[in-house]
Design an enzyme around this catalytic site. Structure first.
Site, PDB file in Angstrom:
ATOM      1  N   ASN A   9       0.872  -1.179   0.000  1.00 17.49           N
ATOM      2  CA  ASN A   9       0.000   0.000   0.000  1.00 17.49           C
ATOM      3  C   ASN A   9       0.908   1.226   0.000  1.00 17.49           C
ATOM      4  OD1 ASN A   9      -1.758   2.072   0.534  1.00 17.49           O
ATOM      5  ND2 ASN A   9      -2.402   1.323   2.541  1.00 17.49           N
ATOM      6  N   TRP A  10       0.971   1.901  -1.139  1.00 17.10           N
ATOM      7  CA  TRP A  10       1.915   3.021  -1.266  1.00 17.10           C
ATOM      8  C   TRP A  10       1.365   4.319  -0.647  1.00 17.10           C
ATOM      9  CZ3 TRP A  10       3.900   2.333  -7.053  1.00 17.10           C
ATOM     10  CH2 TRP A  10       4.527   1.087  -7.161  1.00 17.10           C
ATOM     11  N   HIS A  94      -9.469   0.852   5.213  1.00 22.24           N
ATOM     12  CA  HIS A  94      -8.165   1.061   5.847  1.00 22.24           C
ATOM     13  C   HIS A  94      -8.336   1.957   7.072  1.00 22.24           C
ATOM     14  CE1 HIS A  94      -4.050   2.313   6.557  1.00 22.24           C
ATOM     15  NE2 HIS A  94      -3.697   1.209   5.919  1.00 22.24           N
ATOM     16  N   GLU A  96      -6.748   4.388   8.103  1.00 19.83           N
ATOM     17  CA  GLU A  96      -6.627   5.828   7.833  1.00 19.83           C
ATOM     18  C   GLU A  96      -7.930   6.376   7.251  1.00 19.83           C
ATOM     19  OE1 GLU A  96      -2.961   5.354   5.668  1.00 19.83           O
ATOM     20  OE2 GLU A  96      -2.076   4.689   7.554  1.00 19.83           O
ATOM     21  N   GLU A 166      -5.047  -5.101  10.609  1.00 22.16           N
ATOM     22  CA  GLU A 166      -4.051  -4.055  10.837  1.00 22.16           C
ATOM     23  C   GLU A 166      -4.343  -3.368  12.169  1.00 22.16           C
ATOM     24  OE1 GLU A 166      -2.214  -2.841   6.726  1.00 22.16           O
ATOM     25  OE2 GLU A 166      -3.760  -1.424   7.309  1.00 22.16           O
ATOM     26  N   SER A 212       3.762  -2.242  10.347  1.00 22.80           N
ATOM     27  CA  SER A 212       5.216  -2.305  10.509  1.00 22.80           C
ATOM     28  C   SER A 212       5.810  -3.656  10.115  1.00 22.80           C
ATOM     29  CB  SER A 212       5.612  -1.916  11.934  1.00 22.80           C
ATOM     30  OG  SER A 212       5.195  -0.588  12.208  1.00 22.80           O
ATOM     31  N   GLY A 233       3.034  -1.106   4.335  1.00 24.23           N
ATOM     32  CA  GLY A 233       3.019   0.324   4.060  1.00 24.23           C
ATOM     33  C   GLY A 233       4.417   0.835   3.787  1.00 24.23           C
ATOM     34  N   GLY A 234       5.064   1.381   4.817  1.00 16.98           N
ATOM     35  CA  GLY A 234       6.370   2.023   4.670  1.00 16.98           C
ATOM     36  C   GLY A 234       7.398   1.186   3.904  1.00 16.98           C
TER      37      GLY A 234
HETATM   38  P1  13P Z   1       3.177   0.308   7.783  1.00 16.85           P
HETATM   39  O1  13P Z   1       3.725  -0.950   7.142  1.00 16.85           O
HETATM   40  O2  13P Z   1       3.881   1.547   7.336  1.00 16.85           O
HETATM   41  O3  13P Z   1       3.061   0.171   9.257  1.00 16.85           O
HETATM   42  O4  13P Z   1       1.679   0.468   7.224  1.00 16.85           O
HETATM   43  C1  13P Z   1       0.812  -0.592   7.288  1.00 16.85           C
HETATM   44  C2  13P Z   1      -0.405  -0.248   6.510  1.00 16.85           C
HETATM   45  O5  13P Z   1      -1.177   0.601   6.914  1.00 16.85           O
HETATM   46  C3  13P Z   1      -0.626  -0.928   5.231  1.00 16.85           C
HETATM   47  O6  13P Z   1      -1.897  -0.696   4.753  1.00 16.85           O
END
Ligand code: 13P
Length: 249
Positions: A9-10, A94, A96, A166, A212, A233-234
């Site tokens: 997920n960018w 998600h 967010e 998540e 993470s 994510g990151g």
């Molecule tokens: P991180 O891997 O940066 O913690 O993000 C996870 C995420 O929200 C993927 O959708």
């Protein structure tokens, strides 16, 4: 046997040229990869990345979509527009979207049903906040989000759904749930699917972990019985960190 599914997920990162560079690196470095792969760039880079991953073993995903097919919805992007770009899957619910943009279970469910109706795969995200975990409510929160998110979804359509667990407190914080804690919630979500759709559907359900995930912890997470992949994510923003996760041994 469930197939491991590793998705990147960018989020709100990368211009088209940056996205193209990463997509090209992933295509070449994952061509011998053994699992199922997906990248979800921003809307603005979908076409660029779609042209690069077309015909490869990497699926094209979107990070969100509108709950309506079309109409007066300024700033939204519809499922028809995503399909027109060759999008094969969409991430919905998600954390967010839930917490920053206040999407509720009802809205997310509407999106889930619309995406499935149009033949997309769905990654439905669920997960508890830190205060919910500390109050002993992690299972209940994930159960509610799963049950409400899947309301009205047929057993046939469920085959195109992946659930991503998540825990919100682990996203972008460097704090990962321990493999044991994550596996326990995954097992619980699988039980919830069993109650809703029966044993066979529960066994077949792909449940990704997100929060993470890094090259250093991917294999330990994936070794757990109920963890079937990762939503990254990151670490998905660079080939040098995503590829080792995608090829975890
Ligand atoms: P991180 O891997 O940066 O913690 O993000 C996870 C995420 O929200 C993927 O959708």
């Amino acid at each position: 046997m469930r197939t491991y599914f590793i998705a990147g997920n960018w989020k709100m990162h990368k211009t088209r040229s940056e996205a193209a560079e990463l997509a090209k690196a992933l295509v070449s470095q994952l061509k011998d990869g053994k699992h199922k792969y997906l990248v979800a760039p921003s809307f603005t880079a979908l076409e660029t990345v779609g042209n690069i991953v077309a015909g490869t073993n990497i699926m094209l995903g979107a990070q969100n979509m509108a709950a309506e097919e079309q109409g007066a919805h300024t700033g939204e992007v519809s499922v028809l527009q995503l399909k027109d770009l060759g999008v094969q899957a969409v991430i919905l619910g998600h954390s967010e979207r839930r917490h920053i943009y206040k999407e509720d279970d009802e809205l997310i469910n509407k999106k889930v049903r619309l995406a499935l109706k149009h033949g997309l795969e769905v990654i439905l995200c669920v997960g508890e906040l830190l205060e919910e975990r500390e109050a002993g409510k992690a299972e209940a929160v994930c159960e509610t989000q799963t049950v409400k998110g899947l309301e009205g979804v047929s057993a046939e359509d469920l085959k195109r759904v992946t659930i991503a667990y998540e825990p919100v407190w682990a996203i972008g914080t460097g704090k990962t749930a321990t493999p044991e804690d994550a596996d326990a919630i995954h097992a619980y979500i699988r039980k919830v699917i069993g109650k809703l759709y029966g044993e066979a559907a529960a066994k077949a359900m792909c449940i990704q972990y997100g929060g993470s995930v890094k090259p250093e912890n991917a294999a330990q997470l994936m070794a757990k019985a109920n963890i079937d992949g990762a939503l990254v994510g990151g670490a998905a923003l660079k080939a040098e960190t995503f590829v080792p996760i995608a090829k975890f041994a």
